[in-house]
Scaffold this active site. Structure first.
Site, PDB file in Angstrom:
ATOM      1  N   GLY A   1      -9.780   2.841 -19.587  1.00  0.00           N
ATOM      2  CA  GLY A   1      -8.518   2.164 -19.859  1.00  0.00           C
ATOM      3  C   GLY A   1      -7.344   2.859 -19.195  1.00  0.00           C
ATOM      4  O   GLY A   1      -7.439   3.394 -18.077  1.00  0.00           O
ATOM      5  N   GLY A   2      -6.213   2.855 -19.905  1.00  0.00           N
ATOM      6  CA  GLY A   2      -5.005   3.474 -19.360  1.00  0.00           C
ATOM      7  C   GLY A   2      -5.173   4.942 -19.047  1.00  0.00           C
ATOM      8  O   GLY A   2      -4.469   5.483 -18.185  1.00  0.00           O
TER       9      GLY A   2
ATOM     10  N   GLY B   1      -2.444   3.805  19.681  1.00  0.00           N
ATOM     11  CA  GLY B   1      -1.635   4.147  18.512  1.00  0.00           C
ATOM     12  C   GLY B   1      -2.251   5.235  17.669  1.00  0.00           C
ATOM     13  O   GLY B   1      -1.536   5.967  16.968  1.00  0.00           O
ATOM     14  N   ALA B   2      -3.580   5.377  17.725  1.00  0.00           N
ATOM     15  CA  ALA B   2      -4.235   6.429  16.949  1.00  0.00           C
ATOM     16  C   ALA B   2      -3.815   7.809  17.440  1.00  0.00           C
ATOM     17  O   ALA B   2      -3.698   8.754  16.643  1.00  0.00           O
ATOM     18  CB  ALA B   2      -5.754   6.278  17.032  1.00  0.00           C
TER      19      ALA B   2
END
Length: 561
Positions: A216-217, A451-452
């Site tokens: 859960g949380g 771009g790498a």
């Protein structure tokens, strides 16, 4: 006739009468004053100090020993108790516990008669190799380690003290989640913890260890930490459990399939490190702490210098093939560069096409980032970009210099990659490097395309020292791809396209992929012998150790998360 009023007060000292001046801290009764005698003495004597101490010791033993049947059940699951885990993690006899007698004050649903001490969490402070840390260990033998108001308040206190003293905080998680009987107060407790974790982010190192359920949380707490360790077969993290998943989707899954260590270590990337048992896991946490600074204002602990500035490593030239498309293991390069061949890898199972590790070079702690040519040829994809970006941001937050080893053919192409956000994910790595102000050294080993190349800490985005091997190739793309794009028509009409392509590829490599092409234009500081890599990095770190670069004046940036 005599009575109480006629009785003469006598000194109470057995040695006989003494003056008031002779009894420090006591007042003698002057002659002539009446001595008051109670006509109604208590039926039972007031408890003396020995009895009070005995009661205190008995209660303390009750708190620390726990319920034997619950302890045996914990052991039967292959799990240590909270206190046993703290004993494995911390230096011997260094733990100082906080609020061991804390109990909840909730009412109803059976809680009135069930108010165990500690409220399911053992909290306090100790040392690891003599260095101060704050810790809390959830106790599954008490309320299943579930979090209520008092439980949360103890964790909040630990976080507050860790920040106030500038000390790392370590959480040992083993909890059934929010205590349902306490309703909104349990949820409020989680929120107060999360807020403190965010406030502490980049201020002190935060380490989370999953040794049982974390549902859960509660799962957001380890997700907010800098490092999350998990143990196979006993540690799980998920927002909704298997029963809920089956009810909603109709699919039946096990705890391990849904949120086990391998799920988060290989697929989600939530787990930083995965271990088979608690002993090795907690030993690894101790090792990690030895590499981390106590807070963002202090340097990482240095060890003795190792003479790295004059270290010659000929094996590096043997490890890496000169041919750009032949694979090798970048981990072996890391080992040759690091002191004693030791480094602490993070997220080794997730996005393995990029490597991130903490190590020492000439005694200084550094962050190593490198493409992994033996996995997807070292290409960058979305998960690899996110993994490296988070690591770069951590190192920058805590003043750890960055060394980036580049051998990247580009970003992974494809429809799925574009649809899942490779542009945004790649921009996360770009943003992380651009905002980093720590010393930054780039080493281009072989390929650095497109771009790498830019996002792997190129000179254009701010690296301080760029080194390259004689095998480096820096270009928009490889020679084959460039020729196919630039000479498409010529190749289509050629009588012998294979011969023409070979000639054009050779010409392109000679003109644009020469090892000194970028150096001649000031984008590489030096072309070095591979065997001198460790020495060159060590000298660079020494040169940059006093680097100071303030960030721009703003509230904060907005990375493309």
């Amino acid at each position: 006739m005599s009575g109480p009023s006629d009785a003469r007060a006598q000194p109470l000292d057995d040695a006989g009468p003494v003056s008031a001046a002779g009894r420090r801290g006591h007042r003698a009764v002057p002659a002539g004053e009446a001595r008051v005698i109670s006509l109604h003495p208590p039926t039972e004597p007031e408890p003396g100090m020995p009895l009070l101490r005995k009661r205190r010791d008995e209660l303390a033993a009750h708190v620390t020993d726990g319920r034997m049947e619950a302890v045996r059940r914990q052991h039967s699951l292959g799990k240590y108790t909270a206190r046993e885990r703290l004993a494995l993690l911390l230096d011997e006899d260094s733990f100082t516990e906080l609020e061991p007698y804390r109990r909840h004050r909730a009412r109803g649903l059976g809680l009135d008669e069930n108010r165990p001490y500690t409220d399911g969490v053992v909290a306090g402070s100790g040392t690891i190799d003599g260095r101060r840390v704050f810790v809390y260990a959830q106790d599954f033998t008490v309320f299943g380690g579930s979090l209520g108001e008092a439980h949360a308040a103890k964790i909040q206190k630990v976080l507050d003290l860790a920040v106030a003293t500038g000390s790392p905080v370590i959480a040992l998680n083993d909890s059934g989640g929010a205590r349902i009987q306490e309703g909104v107060m349990a949820l409020n407790g989680y929120g107060e913890i999360f807020r403190r974790q965010v406030d502490a982010s980049g201020v002190i190192p935060q380490i989370s260890v999953i040794l049982g359920p974390c549902a859960g949380g509660a799962a957001y707490s380890p997700a907010l930490a800098d490092f999350t360790f998990m143990v196979r077969d006993t540690g799980w993290m998920f927002l909704t459990g298997p029963d809920v998943v089956e009810a909603v989707t109709g699919r039946r899954v096990t705890h391990d399939e849904l949120g086990g260590a391998d799920t988060h270590g290989r697929h989600s990337g939530v787990a930083t490190v995965v271990h088979d048992d608690e002993e090795s896991c907690l030993a690894d946490v101790r090792y990690l702490v030895s590499l981390l600074p106590r807070n963002y204002l202090e340097p990482a602990p240095a060890s003795r210098e190792t003479g790295a500035t004059a270290d010659w490593r000929p094996r590096l030239a043997e490890l890496v093939p000169a041919e750009p498309n032949r694979p090798y293991d970048m981990r072996e390069v890391f080992a040759e560069i690091a002191d004693d061949g030791e480094f602490f890898g993070v997220h080794e199972g997730w996005a393995p096409n990029v490597l991130c590790a903490l190590a020492r070079i000439d005694g200084r702690v550094v962050g190593l980032v490198g493409n992994q040519p033996c996995v997807l040829a070292g290409v960058l994809d979305g998960p690899a970009s996110q993994k490296a970006a988070r690591f770069v941001r951590f190192c920058d937050a805590f003043g750890i210099p960055l060394v980036t080893l580049v051998d990247v053919p580009g970003f992974l192409p494809g429809v799925d990659e574009e649809r899942t956000g490779i542009i945004r994910q790649g921009a996360q790595l770009l943003h992380a490097y651009c905002e980093a102000t720590v010393p930054r050294i780039q080493v281009i080993i072989r390929k650095a395309f497109g771009g790498a190349y830019i996002v792997m800490d190129s000179r254009s985005i701010g690296c301080d020292l760029s080194l390259a091997w004689p095998t480096n190739q820096i270009a928009v793309m490889g020679a084959e791809g460039a020729v196919n794009v630039l000479f498409r028509r010529e190749l289509g009409s050629a009588a012998d396209p294979g011969w023409l392509r070979g000639r054009l590829v050779g010409e392109y490599e000679d003109e644009y992929l020469d090892a000194h092409y970028a150096a001649e234009r000031g984008l590489v500081d030096d072309v070095i012998d591979p065997a001198a890599t460790r020495a060159a990095i060590a000298r660079g770190l020494a040169m940059l150790q006093d680097k100071r670069k303030p960030g721009p004046q703003r509230k904060h940036g907005n990375p493309p998360v």
